[in-house]
Design a protein around this motif. Structure first.
Motif, PDB file in Angstrom:
ATOM      1  N   ILE A  66     -10.059 -12.936  -1.158  1.00  0.00           N
ATOM      2  CA  ILE A  66      -9.629 -13.538  -2.423  1.00  0.00           C
ATOM      3  C   ILE A  66      -8.623 -14.665  -2.218  1.00  0.00           C
ATOM      4  O   ILE A  66      -8.724 -15.731  -2.830  1.00  0.00           O
ATOM      5  N   ALA A  67      -7.638 -14.454  -1.356  1.00  0.00           N
ATOM      6  CA  ALA A  67      -6.575 -15.439  -1.184  1.00  0.00           C
ATOM      7  C   ALA A  67      -7.135 -16.786  -0.736  1.00  0.00           C
ATOM      8  O   ALA A  67      -6.717 -17.842  -1.224  1.00  0.00           O
ATOM      9  N   ILE A  68      -8.097 -16.748   0.188  1.00  0.00           N
ATOM     10  CA  ILE A  68      -8.669 -18.003   0.693  1.00  0.00           C
ATOM     11  C   ILE A  68      -9.467 -18.717  -0.389  1.00  0.00           C
ATOM     12  O   ILE A  68      -9.317 -19.923  -0.609  1.00  0.00           O
ATOM     13  N   ILE A  69     -10.325 -17.970  -1.099  1.00  0.00           N
ATOM     14  CA  ILE A  69     -11.196 -18.585  -2.102  1.00  0.00           C
ATOM     15  C   ILE A  69     -10.392 -19.132  -3.279  1.00  0.00           C
ATOM     16  O   ILE A  69     -10.590 -20.281  -3.715  1.00  0.00           O
ATOM     17  N   VAL A  70      -9.477 -18.334  -3.801  1.00  0.00           N
ATOM     18  CA  VAL A  70      -8.678 -18.775  -4.948  1.00  0.00           C
ATOM     19  C   VAL A  70      -7.781 -19.948  -4.548  1.00  0.00           C
ATOM     20  O   VAL A  70      -7.613 -20.912  -5.307  1.00  0.00           O
ATOM     21  N   GLY A  71      -7.221 -19.897  -3.343  1.00  0.00           N
ATOM     22  CA  GLY A  71      -6.374 -20.985  -2.873  1.00  0.00           C
ATOM     23  C   GLY A  71      -7.131 -22.292  -2.767  1.00  0.00           C
ATOM     24  O   GLY A  71      -6.691 -23.333  -3.276  1.00  0.00           O
ATOM     25  N   LEU A  72      -8.296 -22.269  -2.109  1.00  0.00           N
ATOM     26  CA  LEU A  72      -9.104 -23.488  -1.969  1.00  0.00           C
ATOM     27  C   LEU A  72      -9.583 -23.994  -3.323  1.00  0.00           C
ATOM     28  O   LEU A  72      -9.558 -25.201  -3.593  1.00  0.00           O
ATOM     29  N   GLY A  73     -10.025 -23.068  -4.177  1.00  0.00           N
ATOM     30  CA  GLY A  73     -10.491 -23.470  -5.501  1.00  0.00           C
ATOM     31  C   GLY A  73      -9.399 -24.097  -6.332  1.00  0.00           C
ATOM     32  O   GLY A  73      -9.637 -25.064  -7.074  1.00  0.00           O
ATOM     33  N   SER A  74      -8.181 -23.598  -6.206  1.00  0.00           N
ATOM     34  CA  SER A  74      -7.050 -24.146  -6.964  1.00  0.00           C
ATOM     35  C   SER A  74      -6.712 -25.557  -6.504  1.00  0.00           C
ATOM     36  O   SER A  74      -6.417 -26.441  -7.319  1.00  0.00           O
ATOM     37  N   ILE A  75      -6.749 -25.784  -5.185  1.00  0.00           N
ATOM     38  CA  ILE A  75      -6.475 -27.122  -4.656  1.00  0.00           C
ATOM     39  C   ILE A  75      -7.537 -28.103  -5.131  1.00  0.00           C
ATOM     40  O   ILE A  75      -7.233 -29.233  -5.563  1.00  0.00           O
ATOM     41  N   LEU A  76      -8.792 -27.692  -5.069  1.00  0.00           N
ATOM     42  CA  LEU A  76      -9.900 -28.533  -5.527  1.00  0.00           C
ATOM     43  C   LEU A  76      -9.722 -28.914  -6.993  1.00  0.00           C
ATOM     44  O   LEU A  76      -9.882 -30.080  -7.379  1.00  0.00           O
ATOM     45  N   GLY A  77      -9.384 -27.940  -7.812  1.00  0.00           N
ATOM     46  CA  GLY A  77      -9.184 -28.198  -9.231  1.00  0.00           C
ATOM     47  C   GLY A  77      -8.015 -29.125  -9.498  1.00  0.00           C
ATOM     48  O   GLY A  77      -8.076 -29.991 -10.377  1.00  0.00           O
ATOM     49  N   LYS A  78      -6.934 -28.961  -8.747  1.00  0.00           N
ATOM     50  CA  LYS A  78      -5.760 -29.815  -8.933  1.00  0.00           C
ATOM     51  C   LYS A  78      -6.070 -31.263  -8.595  1.00  0.00           C
ATOM     52  O   LYS A  78      -5.646 -32.195  -9.307  1.00  0.00           O
ATOM     53  N   PRO A 165     -14.377 -13.930 -11.772  1.00  0.00           N
ATOM     54  CA  PRO A 165     -15.614 -13.435 -11.154  1.00  0.00           C
ATOM     55  C   PRO A 165     -15.519 -13.268  -9.646  1.00  0.00           C
ATOM     56  O   PRO A 165     -16.185 -12.392  -9.079  1.00  0.00           O
ATOM     57  N   ILE A 166     -14.686 -14.072  -8.968  1.00  0.00           N
ATOM     58  CA  ILE A 166     -14.495 -13.887  -7.529  1.00  0.00           C
ATOM     59  C   ILE A 166     -13.869 -12.525  -7.263  1.00  0.00           C
ATOM     60  O   ILE A 166     -14.295 -11.782  -6.379  1.00  0.00           O
ATOM     61  N   ALA A 167     -12.836 -12.184  -8.046  1.00  0.00           N
ATOM     62  CA  ALA A 167     -12.156 -10.904  -7.875  1.00  0.00           C
ATOM     63  C   ALA A 167     -13.109  -9.739  -8.101  1.00  0.00           C
ATOM     64  O   ALA A 167     -13.168  -8.797  -7.300  1.00  0.00           O
ATOM     65  N   VAL A 168     -13.867  -9.793  -9.186  1.00  0.00           N
ATOM     66  CA  VAL A 168     -14.794  -8.708  -9.502  1.00  0.00           C
ATOM     67  C   VAL A 168     -15.876  -8.593  -8.431  1.00  0.00           C
ATOM     68  O   VAL A 168     -16.228  -7.497  -7.994  1.00  0.00           O
ATOM     69  N   ALA A 169     -16.406  -9.741  -8.004  1.00  0.00           N
ATOM     70  CA  ALA A 169     -17.451  -9.733  -6.971  1.00  0.00           C
ATOM     71  C   ALA A 169     -16.943  -9.102  -5.685  1.00  0.00           C
ATOM     72  O   ALA A 169     -17.654  -8.328  -5.033  1.00  0.00           O
TER      73      ALA A 169
END
Length: 454
Positions: A66-78, A165-169
């Motif tokens: 989770i930490a890797i996916i959410v971190g990368l996704g947050s940077i991309l969004g920013k 959905p990442i967390a649930v998956a």
């Protein structure tokens, strides 16, 4: 008392305890989930040391992914936000669809933008476009805002790499490719019904002019840096395409349709792993939406730091959801609940939706509803023989349940209320109904697919 009944009562008490701590005592969801997990373990007969070990295993087991996916996704969004890419994408899509189909263009815009950008941030960025369209056409802001919000609401809840959905998956051990695929299949009809269809209806029923402060917002949006439309679209959609492709290749290799050991297949599987796919997209965003747009390396680093701050809270709450799941498994509560479901012929997908609905309506946070429901359903699902696609539909059911009836205890309710200048009654009639349509349509689609195809 029968042991299964006792453990069911323990579970119900744990949910009540969680809701009281979050809603009444105002204890942060992260702490509340940890305390609830400890309560379940001790009440179910686990020793103190066993509870502590389960907490550590549950937290560590989920954060590695989770930490890797959410971190990368947050940077991309920013990067998409600060580069002006979100606004450019929105304006291009709206212009392409034309004035007669603007609401469809806004739904598609919201659907795409909310993949890497959090819903609240995306709405704040794009709401000036809603103001401008409403002033130009003299129509209600709801005519344009609801389609945009519907598209955002669907992808925010249904399609990774958004945190929910990442967390649930991850908690349910479902490959992200299947979640993306079924999230899109079920989410598109939900977005259409809640967006252009309901938006047209409610826009004609409730006329709301853009708020007074919106003129300043409209002017400021024209000063935003512009980015290339197709590059922005590529950066957003490329990781999703790579992840789905890798998932399908994994399936073909498992079934023997494609032989193992083929180099090109292994390369595609590697770059299609969520870690690789999001890393590639983030690096592309850093170059094309960062350095190529005139930002220095120091500025890009600053954006990255800002992106990771809110991501940290989401990661911790998700980790606590993993703890809850582990406690339910180690204590035997999950197995006992599965036996009760089997006895009464209740399927996991229905239970998942009901649990998410109850928790969502009671305490407001969609993220808490998702991770708590997933934590409860995960040990139960292990007692059923479910394929990855079937598990993905359970993820969709949880996402749908966590979207329903957003009202005064949800921050999204007040965000829409403030930026559209609505009364509380108007917000309930528009935003709340819209999210409920998303929920019911998404669940109906998931349930129908589970019965027809599996």
């Amino acid at each position: 008392m029968d042991q299964s009944i006792y453990l069911l009562l323990v579970t119900l008490c744990s949910i009540a305890l969680l809701l009281v701590m979050v809603t009444r005592l105002k204890i942060h969801a992260f702490v509340s989930l940890l305390l609830t997990s400890a309560f379940v373990g001790l009440a179910a007969g686990m020793g103190f040391d066993e509870v502590l070990v389960s907490i550590e295993e549950g937290m560590g087991g989920i954060l590695g992914f989770i930490a890797i996916i959410v971190g990368l996704g947050s940077i991309l969004g920013k990067l998409l936000e600060v580069s002006g890419g979100a606004e450019t994408l929105a304006r291009t899509i709206v212009q392409t669809f034309g004035s007669d189909r603007t609401s469809w263009g806004l739904t598609l815009t919201g659907f795409i933008i909310s993949i890497p950008v959090f819903l609240d941030v995306g709405f704040i960025i794009l709401v000036p476009i809603v103001y401008a369209l409403a002033r130009k056409t003299k129509k209600s802001t709801l005519f344009y805002a609801i389609p945009l919000l519907a598209g955002m609401g669907v992808t925010h809840a249904f399609i990774p790499p958004t945190p929910g959905p990442i967390a649930v998956a991850d908690i349910l051990s479902v490959p992200l490719g299947w979640v993306i695929l079924f999230g899109a299949i079920t989410g598109i009809p939900a977005a259409i019904l809640a967006g252009p269809v309901f938006g047209h209806y409610i826009g004609n029923k409730i006329h709301v002019d853009p708020p007074d402060f919106s003129e300043t917002a409209e002017e400021s949006v024209t000063e935003t840096n512009k980015s290339d439309f197709f590059m922005i679209l590529t950066v957003i959609l490329l990781p999703l395409v790579l992840i789905v492709l890798a998932t399908l290749l994994d399936l073909l290799v498992e079934e023997g349709t494609i032989a193992e050991g083929i180099l090109i297949i292994e390369i595609l599987q590697f770059i299609g792993h969520p870690f690789s796919a999001l890393t590639i997209a983030t690096l592309m965003a850093a170059y094309f939406l960062g350095y190529k747009k005139g930002f220095t390396g120091k500025e890009v680093l600053k954006f990255t730091d800002k992106a990771l701050a809110p991501a940290g809270l989401i990661i911790l709450v998700t980790g606590a959801g993993g703890v809850f799941k582990q406690i339910l498994i180690d204590s035997g509560v999950g197995e006992a609940l599965a036996e009760l479901l089997l006895a009464y012929n209740i399927t996991p997908i229905i239970l998942a939706y009901i649990m998410a609905v109850v928790i969502r309506v009671t305490q407001g946070s969609a993220t808490v509803a998702m991770v708590t429901s997933a934590g409860m359903v995960a040990p139960i699902m292990s007692e059923f023989t479910l394929s990855s696609p079937e598990k993905a539909l359970v993820v969709v059911a949880i996402a749908a349940g966590s979207s329903i009836l957003s009202h005064v205890n949800d921050s999204g309710f007040w965000l829409v209320n403030k930026y559209l200048g609505l009364t509380e009654k108007q917000t309930l009639k528009s935003w709340t109904v819209m999210m409920t349509i998303v929920s019911l349509t998404g669940f109906a689609m998931a349930l129908t697919m589970s019965y027809l195809f599996f």
